[in-house]
Design a protein around this motif. Structure first.
Motif, PDB file in Angstrom:
ATOM      1  N   GLN A  42       0.863  -1.177   0.000  1.00 11.24           N
ATOM      2  CA  GLN A  42       0.000   0.000   0.000  1.00 11.24           C
ATOM      3  C   GLN A  42       0.896   1.223   0.000  1.00 11.24           C
ATOM      4  OE1 GLN A  42      -2.691  -1.307   3.375  1.00 11.24           O
ATOM      5  NE2 GLN A  42      -4.131  -0.179   2.140  1.00 11.24           N
ATOM      6  N   GLN A  43       0.426   2.255  -0.664  1.00  7.70           N
ATOM      7  CA  GLN A  43       1.219   3.464  -0.798  1.00  7.70           C
ATOM      8  C   GLN A  43       0.527   4.617  -0.092  1.00  7.70           C
ATOM      9  OE1 GLN A  43       4.269   3.582  -2.210  1.00  7.70           O
ATOM     10  NE2 GLN A  43       4.101   1.376  -2.551  1.00  7.70           N
ATOM     11  N   GLY A  44       1.301   5.376   0.656  1.00  6.44           N
ATOM     12  CA  GLY A  44       0.935   6.662   1.223  1.00  6.44           C
ATOM     13  C   GLY A  44      -0.489   6.832   1.708  1.00  6.44           C
ATOM     14  N   GLU A  45      -0.813   8.112   1.947  1.00  5.33           N
ATOM     15  CA  GLU A  45      -2.136   8.528   2.380  1.00  5.33           C
ATOM     16  C   GLU A  45      -2.661   7.662   3.528  1.00  5.33           C
ATOM     17  OE1 GLU A  45      -4.700   8.730  -0.982  1.00  5.33           O
ATOM     18  OE2 GLU A  45      -3.699  10.475  -1.814  1.00  5.33           O
ATOM     19  N   LEU A  46      -1.837   7.514   4.512  1.00  2.00           N
ATOM     20  CA  LEU A  46      -2.214   6.685   5.658  1.00  2.00           C
ATOM     21  C   LEU A  46      -3.377   7.302   6.428  1.00  2.00           C
ATOM     22  CD1 LEU A  46      -1.775   4.365   7.639  1.00  2.00           C
ATOM     23  CD2 LEU A  46       0.018   5.716   8.717  1.00  2.00           C
ATOM     24  N   LEU A  47      -3.334   8.606   6.650  1.00  4.56           N
ATOM     25  CA  LEU A  47      -4.386   9.243   7.448  1.00  4.56           C
ATOM     26  C   LEU A  47      -5.761   9.166   6.782  1.00  4.56           C
ATOM     27  CD1 LEU A  47      -2.543  12.346   8.951  1.00  4.56           C
ATOM     28  CD2 LEU A  47      -3.108  10.182  10.050  1.00  4.56           C
ATOM     29  N   PRO A  48      -5.870   9.444   5.441  1.00  5.43           N
ATOM     30  CA  PRO A  48      -7.190   9.263   4.816  1.00  5.43           C
ATOM     31  C   PRO A  48      -7.699   7.835   4.902  1.00  5.43           C
ATOM     32  CG  PRO A  48      -5.807  10.629   3.439  1.00  5.43           C
ATOM     33  CD  PRO A  48      -4.930  10.096   4.519  1.00  5.43           C
ATOM     34  N   MET A  49      -6.780   6.867   4.851  1.00  3.94           N
ATOM     35  CA  MET A  49      -7.224   5.479   4.976  1.00  3.94           C
ATOM     36  C   MET A  49      -7.713   5.167   6.384  1.00  3.94           C
ATOM     37  SD  MET A  49      -4.649   3.214   2.621  1.00  3.94           S
ATOM     38  CE  MET A  49      -3.158   3.703   3.461  1.00  3.94           C
ATOM     39  N   LEU A  50      -7.183   5.857   7.375  1.00  5.55           N
ATOM     40  CA  LEU A  50      -7.617   5.628   8.744  1.00  5.55           C
ATOM     41  C   LEU A  50      -8.912   6.363   9.070  1.00  5.55           C
ATOM     42  CD1 LEU A  50      -4.226   5.841  10.678  1.00  5.55           C
ATOM     43  CD2 LEU A  50      -5.749   3.866  10.645  1.00  5.55           C
ATOM     44  N   PHE A  51      -9.016   7.616   8.634  1.00  2.00           N
ATOM     45  CA  PHE A  51     -10.131   8.459   9.060  1.00  2.00           C
ATOM     46  C   PHE A  51     -11.116   8.795   7.945  1.00  2.00           C
ATOM     47  CE2 PHE A  51      -6.608   9.405  11.991  1.00  2.00           C
ATOM     48  CZ  PHE A  51      -7.233   9.120  13.202  1.00  2.00           C
ATOM     49  N   GLY A  52     -10.805   8.420   6.690  1.00  5.27           N
ATOM     50  CA  GLY A  52     -11.700   8.726   5.579  1.00  5.27           C
ATOM     51  C   GLY A  52     -12.737   7.637   5.348  1.00  5.27           C
ATOM     52  N   GLU A  53     -13.530   7.834   4.284  1.00  2.00           N
ATOM     53  CA  GLU A  53     -14.614   6.904   3.983  1.00  2.00           C
ATOM     54  C   GLU A  53     -14.103   5.537   3.567  1.00  2.00           C
ATOM     55  OE1 GLU A  53     -17.037   8.776   1.099  1.00  2.00           O
ATOM     56  OE2 GLU A  53     -17.797  10.322   2.461  1.00  2.00           O
ATOM     57  N   SER A  54     -12.868   5.462   3.065  1.00  2.00           N
ATOM     58  CA  SER A  54     -12.312   4.178   2.629  1.00  2.00           C
ATOM     59  C   SER A  54     -11.733   3.377   3.785  1.00  2.00           C
ATOM     60  CB  SER A  54     -11.219   4.411   1.583  1.00  2.00           C
ATOM     61  OG  SER A  54     -10.155   5.195   2.143  1.00  2.00           O
ATOM     62  N   GLY A  55     -11.737   3.943   4.971  1.00  3.08           N
ATOM     63  CA  GLY A  55     -11.159   3.275   6.130  1.00  3.08           C
ATOM     64  C   GLY A  55     -12.173   2.466   6.911  1.00  3.08           C
ATOM     65  N   PRO A  56     -12.093   2.525   8.237  1.00  2.00           N
ATOM     66  CA  PRO A  56     -12.983   1.716   9.089  1.00  2.00           C
ATOM     67  C   PRO A  56     -14.458   2.057   8.944  1.00  2.00           C
ATOM     68  CG  PRO A  56     -11.103   2.548  10.337  1.00  2.00           C
ATOM     69  CD  PRO A  56     -11.087   3.246   9.019  1.00  2.00           C
ATOM     70  N   LEU A  57     -14.784   3.239   8.374  1.00  6.60           N
ATOM     71  CA  LEU A  57     -16.180   3.652   8.300  1.00  6.60           C
ATOM     72  C   LEU A  57     -17.046   2.650   7.560  1.00  6.60           C
ATOM     73  CD1 LEU A  57     -15.766   7.467   7.511  1.00  6.60           C
ATOM     74  CD2 LEU A  57     -16.218   6.383   9.693  1.00  6.60           C
ATOM     75  N   GLY A  58     -16.469   2.007   6.539  1.00  2.71           N
ATOM     76  CA  GLY A  58     -17.280   1.081   5.757  1.00  2.71           C
ATOM     77  C   GLY A  58     -17.121  -0.361   6.157  1.00  2.71           C
ATOM     78  N   GLY A  59     -16.380  -0.652   7.214  1.00  2.38           N
ATOM     79  CA  GLY A  59     -16.109  -2.028   7.600  1.00  2.38           C
ATOM     80  C   GLY A  59     -17.011  -2.520   8.716  1.00  2.38           C
ATOM     81  N   ALA A  60     -16.913  -3.823   8.960  1.00  3.27           N
ATOM     82  CA  ALA A  60     -17.739  -4.429  10.013  1.00  3.27           C
ATOM     83  C   ALA A  60     -17.326  -3.965  11.396  1.00  3.27           C
ATOM     84  CB  ALA A  60     -17.633  -5.953   9.917  1.00  3.27           C
ATOM     85  N   ALA A  61     -16.051  -3.597  11.540  1.00  3.11           N
ATOM     86  CA  ALA A  61     -15.580  -3.171  12.858  1.00  3.11           C
ATOM     87  C   ALA A  61     -16.232  -1.870  13.315  1.00  3.11           C
ATOM     88  CB  ALA A  61     -14.062  -3.008  12.847  1.00  3.11           C
ATOM     89  N   TRP A  62     -16.789  -1.097  12.379  1.00  3.02           N
ATOM     90  CA  TRP A  62     -17.404   0.186  12.727  1.00  3.02           C
ATOM     91  C   TRP A  62     -18.620   0.002  13.630  1.00  3.02           C
ATOM     92  CZ3 TRP A  62     -15.624   4.882  12.658  1.00  3.02           C
ATOM     93  CH2 TRP A  62     -16.477   5.984  12.753  1.00  3.02           C
ATOM     94  N   THR A  63     -19.182  -1.179  13.625  1.00  2.00           N
ATOM     95  CA  THR A  63     -20.349  -1.415  14.483  1.00  2.00           C
ATOM     96  C   THR A  63     -19.976  -1.458  15.963  1.00  2.00           C
ATOM     97  OG1 THR A  63     -20.058  -3.814  14.235  1.00  2.00           O
ATOM     98  CG2 THR A  63     -21.519  -2.705  12.666  1.00  2.00           C
ATOM     99  N   ALA A  64     -18.701  -1.604  16.264  1.00  2.00           N
ATOM    100  CA  ALA A  64     -18.260  -1.632  17.663  1.00  2.00           C
ATOM    101  C   ALA A  64     -18.123  -0.207  18.194  1.00  2.00           C
ATOM    102  CB  ALA A  64     -16.931  -2.369  17.799  1.00  2.00           C
ATOM    103  N   PRO A  65     -18.763   0.131  19.310  1.00  2.00           N
ATOM    104  CA  PRO A  65     -18.649   1.500  19.851  1.00  2.00           C
ATOM    105  C   PRO A  65     -17.207   1.903  20.146  1.00  2.00           C
ATOM    106  CG  PRO A  65     -20.424   0.316  20.938  1.00  2.00           C
ATOM    107  CD  PRO A  65     -19.695  -0.687  20.097  1.00  2.00           C
ATOM    108  N   THR A  66     -16.356   0.949  20.547  1.00  2.00           N
ATOM    109  CA  THR A  66     -14.976   1.298  20.872  1.00  2.00           C
ATOM    110  C   THR A  66     -14.221   1.804  19.645  1.00  2.00           C
ATOM    111  OG1 THR A  66     -12.947   0.453  21.860  1.00  2.00           O
ATOM    112  CG2 THR A  66     -14.160  -1.068  20.489  1.00  2.00           C
TER     113      THR A  66
END
Length: 801
Positions: free
Chosen positions: A103-127
Motif C-alpha cells: 500500500q502506498q501513502g495517504e495513511l491518514l485518509p485510509m484511517l479516518f476517511g470513507e475508505s477506512g474503518p467507516l465502511g467495515g464491520a468493525a465500525w459497528t463496535a462503539p470502541t
C-alpha cells in the motif's frame, strides 16, 4: 525513547497485528497510549516515527487486516491521532509508504476517511467509533488538520455520530464539533466576525449551519444535540467571535419558547446559563429578557434549576433575581397556604405566592408533588449557603414552611383546602420529603438571625403525636420547655416519632439532623442516648456522634430512674468504651474513636478526671480492634495526647519543613514516663508493623515527631548510658515477622528512645509512601508484561505490577 523500549517495540507491534495472539486488555492499551502521549509531548513525533518504523507498519497492517480486532483498531486510530497532532508528523503520515505492505501513502485518509474503518464491520463496535473520534480530536491541532477534515468528509460523519446509540460516542462527537469550531475560528477570524458568517471559515460555517438546521428541527433529539454543542462552546470558548455566534443563533433559541411543550428544556436551561456566565452575558442585554421569558414559560420543576443558576450569577438585573427567587419560593408558599396557619410575621417576598401552575403540579401526581418539594428544598438549601443569596433572607417563613411540610408528612396537619387535603394524602409517611425538610432545617439553623422575629408563643398542641391538631398561639405546653427555641418546640413531637420509626433511615437522618441543630438550639431529647443500643449500626454510629457532641457541651446526662436501671451507675465514657470493645460493626466503633479524640482536644470532663487512665483504656481497646480505621484513629488520639503533654495542642503538619523546637529535658523526661505508663510506645511500635499501610504511616509519623523532639536533648551526657534495648529489639523483630502476641511489658523510656534513634524511620516513611508497584511501574515493564502474556519473553521475564 529509552533504548530498551525501542528494542521491544517491534515485537509488541507484531503481537498487536497478529490475529492468532490474544489481545492485550484495555488497561494495558490505555497505559501504552499514555506513555506515547508523554513521549510525543516531550519531543518531536517525527523523529520518533523515523527511529521506530515499526509504528507506521503497525498502522498499515491494522488497516490491511481482513477483520481487525476492535480494540486494536481503536488503539491504532488514537495512536495515529497522537502522532499527527504535530504538523510535520502529520505531513509525514500523509505521504509515507509502507515498507512491507503493498500500500502506498495517504495513511491518514485510509484511517479516518470513507475508505477506512467507516465502511467495515468493525465500525459497528462503539470502541472503534470512540477511537475514531478521539484520534481526530488529537489530530485537530493545526490548520492542515482543518483541510484534511474537509477533504475526507469527516465532519459529516461527526454530525451523524451525534445521535449514536452509545452515549459516550455521542458526547465525544459533540465535544469534537466544538473543538473543530474553535480551531477554525483561530487566527484572522478571532477578531469580531460578522454574525451573518460571510467572513467565517468554511468549516465553521458548515458547523454553524448544521446547528441552525438542528434548532429548526421538529425532532427533540436534534434540538438537544444542537443545544449541547452550543452549551459546550460558550462554556469553553471565550473569544470575541462567540458574541457574533450568539447574535446569530439567539433568535432561533428564543423561538423554542414558543413551542408547546418546550423541546429539550433541560438542555435549554444549561445553554442559557452557560451564555450568561460567559463574556457574552455582560454585553448582551437581550439575554436577560430571554432568561425572564424562559422562567415564565417553563414548568415549576423545569424552572427551578434555571432560577438557582440565575441567583448564582454575579452581574444580573435585580428584577430578574427577584423573579427567580419567587420561582424557588412558590412551592413552599403553596405549602404554607395549604397548611392554613395562623397569621404571623411577614411572609415571603412579593411574587412568591403560589400560582395556578404550581398548584396544578402539586395536584397532578404524587411523584410530581414529591419531586417539586424536594427540588425546592434542595435549591433553597444550596442558596442559603451562598454569599450572593437574596437579602433580606426570609428566614422565618422558610422555617414555618419546613415545619409545615414535616407536619404533612407526620399526619398532624389540618388542611382547609383541596390542596391541603391532597398534600396530606401524598406526603403522609414520605421518607424522601422528610429527609429533605430535615436537611433544610439543619442548614437554616446555621444561618444568622434564625430566631429573629420568630413567634415565641407558637407551640405544639398537646396530643400532637396522637392526632392531627392545628398550630395555635398560646402559652407553652408543659412538655415543651420554654427554653427550647422556635421551631424546636414544633419539631420535638415530630422528631420523637421519627426517632422511634421502624425505618432505620428515618432514625439515622433524625439523629444527623439533631447533631446539626444542637449547635444552635441547646438540648435534644434523651431518646438520643437510648439509640446507642439501636439494632442498626448506622443509627448507633450517629447516636455516638450526637451524644458525644452533647456531652462536650454539658447537655447530655446519663438517664437514671426505674426506666433505665441498667445504666444508673454508668458514665457516658464507660458506655462508649463498651461499644468500642464489643460492638460487632465498624461504624459505631469508628464513631467512638472520633468522639474520644475530640473529647481529648476539648478537655472533656471525663478526660480531665484522669487523663492517663482515659488514654490508656482507649489505646488498649483500639490496639485490639480488627478495623484499621479504628487503629489509625487511635494513633491520631495518641498524637493529640503527646502534643498536649509537650505543650503544643493543635494539629501539626507531618510534612512541615522546620521541625518543632525541643521541649526542656526535665519536661521531656516526664513526658516519656507518662507515655510508658499509658503504653503508648507499645501501641505505636506494634502499629509500625501493621499490615494496613495507612496505620503504619500514621505510626511512623508519630514516632518521627517524638524522635525529633527528643534528639536535641540527647548528648554527651548520655553517651555512657547503656539502656537495655535487647528485649525491645527482640520483640520488634518478632512483630515484624508477624508474631504479635507477646507484649513488651514494663518499658524504660531510655530504652525506647535508644531503639527509636537506631531505627531508620525516615527511610521507612519513604517506603510506605510509595505505591506497591513503584519498583516496576515503567514503560519498559509494561512492554515486557504485554509480551510475556503471549509467550514472547521467557516465563521469568514478566514483571508483576
Amino acid at each position: 525513547m529509552d533504548p530498551e523500549c525501542s528494542r521491544l517495540l517491534p515485537a509488541l507491534c507484531a503481537v498487536l497485528v497478529d490475529p492468532r495472539q490474544p489481545v492485550a486488555d484495555d488497561t494495558c492499551l490505555e497505559k501504552l497510549l499514555d506513555w506515547f502521549k508523554t513521549v510525543t509531548e516531550a519531543g518531536p513525533s517525527l523523529l520518533l516515527l523515523q527511529e521506530n518504523p515499526c509504528l507506521v507498519e503497525l498502522l498499515f497492517r491494522v488497516l490491511k487486516a481482513h477483520d481487525p480486532r476492535p480494540r486494536v483498531l481503536s488503539f491504532s486510530l488514537r495512536l495515529a491521532g497522537l502522532f499527527a497532532a504535530q504538523e510535520d508528523c502529520f505531513q509525514y503520515l500523509q505521504v509515507t509508504p509502507s515498507s512491507s505492505v503493498s500500500q502506498q501513502g495517504e495513511l491518514l485518509p485510509m484511517l479516518f476517511g470513507e475508505s477506512g474503518p467507516l465502511g467495515g464491520a468493525a465500525w459497528t463496535a462503539p470502541t472503534v467509533r470512540s477511537g475514531w473520534l478521539q484520534g481526530l480530536r488529537s489530530l485537530a491541532q493545526h490548520p492542515g488538520a482543518l483541510r484534511f477534515l474537509a477533504d475526507c468528509g469527516a465532519v459529516d460523519t461527526i454530525f451523524s455520530l451525534q445521535g449514536d446509540s452509545s452515549l459516550f460516542v455521542a458526547s465525544a462527537a459533540g465535544q469534537l464539533l466544538v473543538h473543530i469550531l474553535a480551531l477554525a475560528m483561530r487566527g484572522p477570524a478571532e477578531g469580531h466576525p460578522s454574525p451573518q458568517g460571510c467572513d467565517w471559515p468554511a468549516c465553521a460555517q458548515k458547523i454553524v449551519c448544521h446547528v441552525e438546521d438542528s434548532l429548526r428541527s421538529t425532532a427533540t433529539l436534534q434540538v438537544t444535540q444542537a443545544l449541547n454543542v452550543l452549551t459546550t462552546t460558550f462554556g469553553h470558548c471565550h473569544s470575541p467571535w462567540t458574541q457574533g455566534l450568539w447574535v446569530r443563533l439567539s433568535p432561533l433559541v428564543a423561538c423554542l419558547l414558543e413551542k408547546d411543550p418546550i423541546p429539550a428544556s433541560h438542555s435549554l436551561v444549561d445553554l442559557l446559563l452557560s451564555v450568561a456566565r460567559s463574556p457574552v452575558g455582560s454585553s448582551d442585554c437581550g439575554l436577560w429578557e430571554t432568561l425572564a421569558q424562559t422562567l415564565s414559560h417553563l414548568s415549576p420543576t423545569q424552572a427551578g434549576p434555571l432560577a438557582l443558576g440565575i441567583l448564582k450569577l454575579q452581574d444580573c438585573p435585580q428584577a430578574l433575581k427577584t423573579q427567580a427567587f419567587g420561582v424557588l419560593l412558590q412551592p413552599l408558599a403553596c405549602v404554607l397556604k395549604a397548611a392554613a396557619q395562623a397569621p404571623g410575621p411577614p411572609g415571603f417576598p412579593e411574587g412568591a405566592t403560589g400560582d395556578s401552575i404550581t398548584v396544578d403540579t402539586f395536584l397532578s401526581s404524587k411523584s410530581a408533588c414529591v419531586g417539586l418539594l424536594c427540588q425546592a428544598l434542595a435549591h433553597l438549601e444550596l442558596l442559603q449557603l451562598l454569599p450572593q443569596r437574596p437579602s433580606p433572607w426570609p428566614q422565618a417563613p422558610l422555617l414555618r414552611a419546613a415545619v409545615a411540610i414535616l407536619r404533612f408528612c407526620h399526619g398532624s396537619a389540618a388542611p382547609t383546602s383541596d390542596v391541603g387535603g391532597h398534600l396530606c394524602a401524598v406526603l403522609a409517611g414520605c421518607v424522601r420529603v422528610q429527609r429533605a425538610a430535615l436537611d433544610f432545617l439543619g442548614t437554616l439553623s446555621q444561618g444568622t438571625g434564625s430566631e429573629e422575629g420568630l413567634p415565641g408563643h407558637t407551640q405544639v398542641a398537646p396530643g400532637l403525636p396522637q392526632g392531627p391538631q392545628l398550630l395555635r398561639p398560646g402559652p407553652p405546653h408543659p412538655a415543651v420547655p420554654r427554653r427550647y427555641p422556635w421551631p424546636l418546640q414544633e419539631l420535638l413531637p415530630v422528631l420523637r416519632k421519627r426517632l422511634c420509626s421502624p425505618c432505620w433511615e428515618a432514625r439515622d437522618s433524625g439523629l444527623e439532623f439533631l447533631t446539626q441543630v444542637t449547635r444552635h438550639w441547646g438540648e435534644v431529647p434523651e431518646l438520643t442516648g437510648q439509640l446507642l443500643r439501636d439494632p442498626e449500626s448506622y443509627v448507633r454510629a450517629s447516636a455516638v456522634t450526637a451524644t458525644g457532641q452533647l456531652s462536650s457541651w454539658g447537655l447530655y446526662a446519663t438517664p437514671t430512674g426505674p426506666e433505665h436501671p441498667e445504666v444508673q451507675q454508668e458514665s457516658l465514657f464507660t458506655e462508649l468504651l463498651h461499644i468500642l470493645s464489643t460492638d460487632s460493626e465498624g461504624f459505631p466503633r469508628r464513631a467512638v474513636m472520633h468522639v474520644f479524640t475530640q473529647w481529648l482536644k476539648d478537655g472533656h470532663a471525663d478526660v480531665a478526671e484522669d487523663l492517663e487512665q482515659f488514654v490508656a483504656r482507649v489505646l488498649q481497646a483500639a490496639s485490639q480492634d480488627l478495623d484499621w480505621e479504628v487503629r489509625a484513629q487511635g494513633l491520631e488520639l495518641a498524637l493529640v495526647f503527646l502534643e498536649q503533654l509537650l505543650g503544643q495542642p493543635g494539629s501539626r503538619c507531618p510534612y512541615a519543613v522546620a521541625l518543632p523546637e525541643a521541649a526542656p529535658p526535665a519536661t521531656l523526661a516526664q513526658v516519656l514516663q507518662a507515655l510508658c505508663r499509658v503504653q503508648l510506645f507499645e501501641f505505636a511500635l506494634r502499629a509500625l508493623f501493621d499490615c494496613d499501610r495507612p496505620v503504619a504511616q500514621k505510626s511512623c509519623d508519630l514516632l518521627l515527631f517524638l524522635k525529633a523532639k527528643a534528639t536535641p536533648c540527647g548528648g554527651p551526657q548520655e553517651a555512657g548510658a547503656s539502656p537495655d534495648v535487647v528485649s525491645v529489639e527482640a520483640a520488634l523483630q518478632r512483630w515484624q515477622a508477624g508474631e504479635q502476641g507477646q507484649p513488651l511489658g514494663e518499658l524504660e523510656p531510655e530504652a525506647v528512645m535508644a531503639v527509636l534513634r537506631s531505627m531508620d524511620l525516615e527511610g521507612l516513611r519513604g517506603m510506605l509512601a510509595k505505591s506497591s508497584d513503584h519498583m516496576e511501574k515503567s514503560p519498559q515493564s509494561l512492554l515486557q508484561d504485554m509480551l510475556a502474556t503471549v509467550g514472547v519473553l521467557g516465563e521469568n521475564e514478566a514483571d508483576c505490577y
